[in-house]
Write a protein that holds these residues in place. Structure first.
Motif, short mmCIF file in Angstrom:
data_model
loop_
_atom_site.label_atom_id
_atom_site.label_comp_id
_atom_site.label_asym_id
_atom_site.label_seq_id
_atom_site.Cartn_x
_atom_site.Cartn_y
_atom_site.Cartn_z
N GLU A 150 -31.03 -99.75 -66.05
CA GLU A 150 -30.54 -100.39 -64.83
C GLU A 150 -30.42 -99.34 -63.73
O GLU A 150 -29.74 -98.32 -63.88
CB GLU A 150 -29.18 -101.08 -65.03
CG GLU A 150 -28.78 -101.73 -63.71
CD GLU A 150 -27.60 -102.66 -63.74
OE1 GLU A 150 -26.76 -102.56 -64.66
OE2 GLU A 150 -27.50 -103.50 -62.82
N PHE B 154 -29.23 -93.76 -50.81
CA PHE B 154 -27.78 -93.90 -50.92
C PHE B 154 -27.12 -92.89 -50.00
O PHE B 154 -27.73 -91.89 -49.61
CB PHE B 154 -27.31 -93.66 -52.36
CG PHE B 154 -27.74 -92.32 -52.91
CD1 PHE B 154 -26.92 -91.21 -52.79
CD2 PHE B 154 -28.97 -92.16 -53.52
CE1 PHE B 154 -27.31 -89.97 -53.27
CE2 PHE B 154 -29.38 -90.91 -54.00
CZ PHE B 154 -28.55 -89.83 -53.87
N ASP C 265 -29.40 -101.46 -52.23
CA ASP C 265 -28.88 -101.39 -50.85
C ASP C 265 -29.95 -101.89 -49.88
O ASP C 265 -31.08 -101.39 -49.90
CB ASP C 265 -28.49 -99.95 -50.52
CG ASP C 265 -27.31 -99.49 -51.37
OD1 ASP C 265 -26.24 -100.10 -51.28
OD2 ASP C 265 -27.48 -98.53 -52.15
N THR D 183 -22.16 -110.83 -58.76
CA THR D 183 -21.38 -109.65 -58.36
C THR D 183 -20.86 -109.86 -56.94
O THR D 183 -21.24 -110.81 -56.27
CB THR D 183 -22.26 -108.38 -58.36
OG1 THR D 183 -23.25 -108.51 -57.35
CG2 THR D 183 -22.90 -108.15 -59.71
N GLY E 250 -28.99 -98.39 -60.21
CA GLY E 250 -27.94 -98.80 -59.28
C GLY E 250 -27.04 -99.84 -59.93
O GLY E 250 -26.91 -100.96 -59.46
N TRP F 12 -22.92 -93.41 -57.62
CA TRP F 12 -21.60 -93.68 -57.03
C TRP F 12 -20.55 -93.66 -58.13
O TRP F 12 -20.39 -94.62 -58.88
CB TRP F 12 -21.64 -95.03 -56.32
CG TRP F 12 -20.41 -95.38 -55.59
CD1 TRP F 12 -19.66 -94.59 -54.78
CD2 TRP F 12 -19.75 -96.66 -55.61
NE1 TRP F 12 -18.58 -95.28 -54.30
CE2 TRP F 12 -18.61 -96.56 -54.78
CE3 TRP F 12 -20.02 -97.87 -56.24
CZ2 TRP F 12 -17.75 -97.61 -54.58
CZ3 TRP F 12 -19.17 -98.92 -56.03
CH2 TRP F 12 -18.05 -98.80 -55.20
N LEU G 223 -34.95 -98.52 -51.64
CA LEU G 223 -35.39 -98.00 -52.94
C LEU G 223 -36.75 -98.60 -53.35
O LEU G 223 -37.63 -97.88 -53.83
CB LEU G 223 -34.32 -98.38 -53.97
CG LEU G 223 -34.32 -97.71 -55.31
CD1 LEU G 223 -34.19 -96.20 -55.18
CD2 LEU G 223 -33.16 -98.25 -56.15
C1 LIG Z 1 -25.55 -102.69 -53.30
S1 LIG Z 1 -25.10 -101.87 -54.74
C2 LIG Z 1 -25.49 -103.04 -56.03
C3 LIG Z 1 -24.80 -102.75 -57.32
C4 LIG Z 1 -25.08 -103.69 -58.49
N1 LIG Z 1 -26.47 -103.63 -58.89
C5 LIG Z 1 -24.68 -105.09 -58.16
O1 LIG Z 1 -25.55 -105.97 -58.11
O2 LIG Z 1 -23.49 -105.32 -57.97
C6 LIG Z 1 -26.42 -100.67 -54.93
C7 LIG Z 1 -26.05 -99.53 -55.86
O3 LIG Z 1 -27.19 -98.72 -56.04
C8 LIG Z 1 -26.77 -97.36 -56.08
N2 LIG Z 1 -27.94 -96.54 -55.71
C9 LIG Z 1 -28.59 -96.56 -54.53
N3 LIG Z 1 -29.62 -95.71 -54.55
C10 LIG Z 1 -29.62 -95.13 -55.78
C11 LIG Z 1 -30.45 -94.17 -56.40
N4 LIG Z 1 -31.49 -93.62 -55.75
N5 LIG Z 1 -30.18 -93.79 -57.67
C12 LIG Z 1 -29.12 -94.34 -58.34
N6 LIG Z 1 -28.30 -95.27 -57.80
C13 LIG Z 1 -28.54 -95.66 -56.53
C14 LIG Z 1 -25.64 -97.29 -55.09
O4 LIG Z 1 -24.79 -96.18 -55.34
C15 LIG Z 1 -24.94 -98.63 -55.32
O5 LIG Z 1 -23.92 -98.53 -56.28
#
Ligand SMILES: C[S@@+](CC[C@H](N)C(=O)[O-])C[C@H]1O[C@@H](n2cnc3c(N)ncnc32)[C@H](O)[C@@H]1O
Length: 259
Positions: free
Chosen positions: A90, A32, A169, A237, A92, A117, A181
């Motif tokens: 869950e 992230f 991501d 989403t 992210g 975030w 990830l």
């Molecule tokens: C592309 S968004 C998808 C959000 C949600 N799962 C959706 O489907 O709408 C990916 C999320 O993962 C979070 N994220 C990425 N790497 C992470 C980590 N190592 N630990 C916790 N959250 C993480 C980011 O901050 C972001 O909000």
């Protein structure tokens, strides 16, 4: 003054990398980039109203602002939720669509979201408030930590009912793939956490990431592909919508821990 006891003025920003205190650890590759930013007024209000009940304070390895949970900290879901119930983690949770929908649909299960975030979590709390008339859902907690590290240490292995990783991501550029990830280490951590019969549900709109997921998770002997059907509790989403509008295919994968 000892190395263990730096002066207050040197804590915080320099706490891990100061000549008096000690070397900064090697920078880790993170999945992230963004953590903060302004929230719309309704999200900020929900944060102000509900975060004290929903967002857990956990000890940090490197000061309050760090996303690194203290590796010696073990979270006790029974104590946190005040009951013994199947636990869904869950990773992210973003703006909380799946988290809030899942918690409302399954009041008998507890939901622990790991998200770095904060504006996303503010949005999740606003969704929660809209669904409940301003109340915290008793079966939801959020921890603001880097899940790639926290999954290794924060929970008891073999205790989790489900792990959800929806639209991680994608990091589409080849030079950024190392930031993704879902890789061997993360897969090993998820397999450790799941109870036998527990499930890991993933979704992505990037074909090459879906292939990586299938290769990497498929190579983990404790996890078996159970289904490629869409998980019915997974709401659409903005990430899914964006992918579909760009002509990308959505892949759902459900693995079950077999031993
Ligand atoms: C592309 S968004 C998808 C959000 C949600 N799962 C959706 O489907 O709408 C990916 C999320 O993962 C979070 N994220 C990425 N790497 C992470 C980590 N190592 N630990 C916790 N959250 C993480 C980011 O901050 C972001 O909000």
């Amino acid at each position: 003054m000892t190395r263990e006891d730096p002066p207050v003025s040197l804590r915080g920003h320099y706490a891990l990398g100061h000549p008096v205190i000690g070397p900064r650890p090697l920078a880790r590759t993170r999945s992230f980039t963004r953590r903060g930013g302004r929230m719309p007024h309704t999200h900020q209000r929900a944060w102000d109203q509900l975060s004290a009940q929903v967002v857990l304070e956990v000890p940090r390895a490197a000061g309050d602002a760090s996303t690194v949970v203290d590796p010696s900290f073990r979270l006790d879901p029974e104590q946190v939720f005040g009951r013994c119930a199947p636990l869904v983690v869950e990773v992210g949770s973003g703006a909380g669509d799946a988290l809030v929908a899942g918690a409302l649909a399954s009041p008998g299960r507890d939901f622990l979201a790991l998200e770095v975030w904060r504006p996303g979590t503010g949005h999740a709390l606003a969704k929660m408030a809209a669904a409940t008339g301003g109340q915290a859902l008793p079966n939801v907690r959020v921890v603001e930590v880097d899940a790639a590290l926290a999954l290794r240490t924060m929970l008891e292995p073999g205790t989790v009912e489900e792990v959800w990783t929806f639209f991680p991501d994608p990091w589409p550029k080849a030079r950024h793939h190392k930031r993704r990830l879902v890789g061997p280490d993360f897969t090993d951590a998820v397999a450790d956490l799941l109870r036998p019969g527990g499930r890991w549900r993933l979704a992505t709109d990037w074909d090459d990431y879906a292939r990586v997921m299938r290769d990497v998770v498929g190579a983990e002997p404790r996890l078996e592909l159970e289904s490629t059907d869409r998980f019915p509790l997974r709401p659409v989403t903005r990430f899914e919508r964006r992918g579909t509008e760009a002509g990308r295919r959505i892949t759902d994968l459900t693995y079950v821990r077999v031993d």
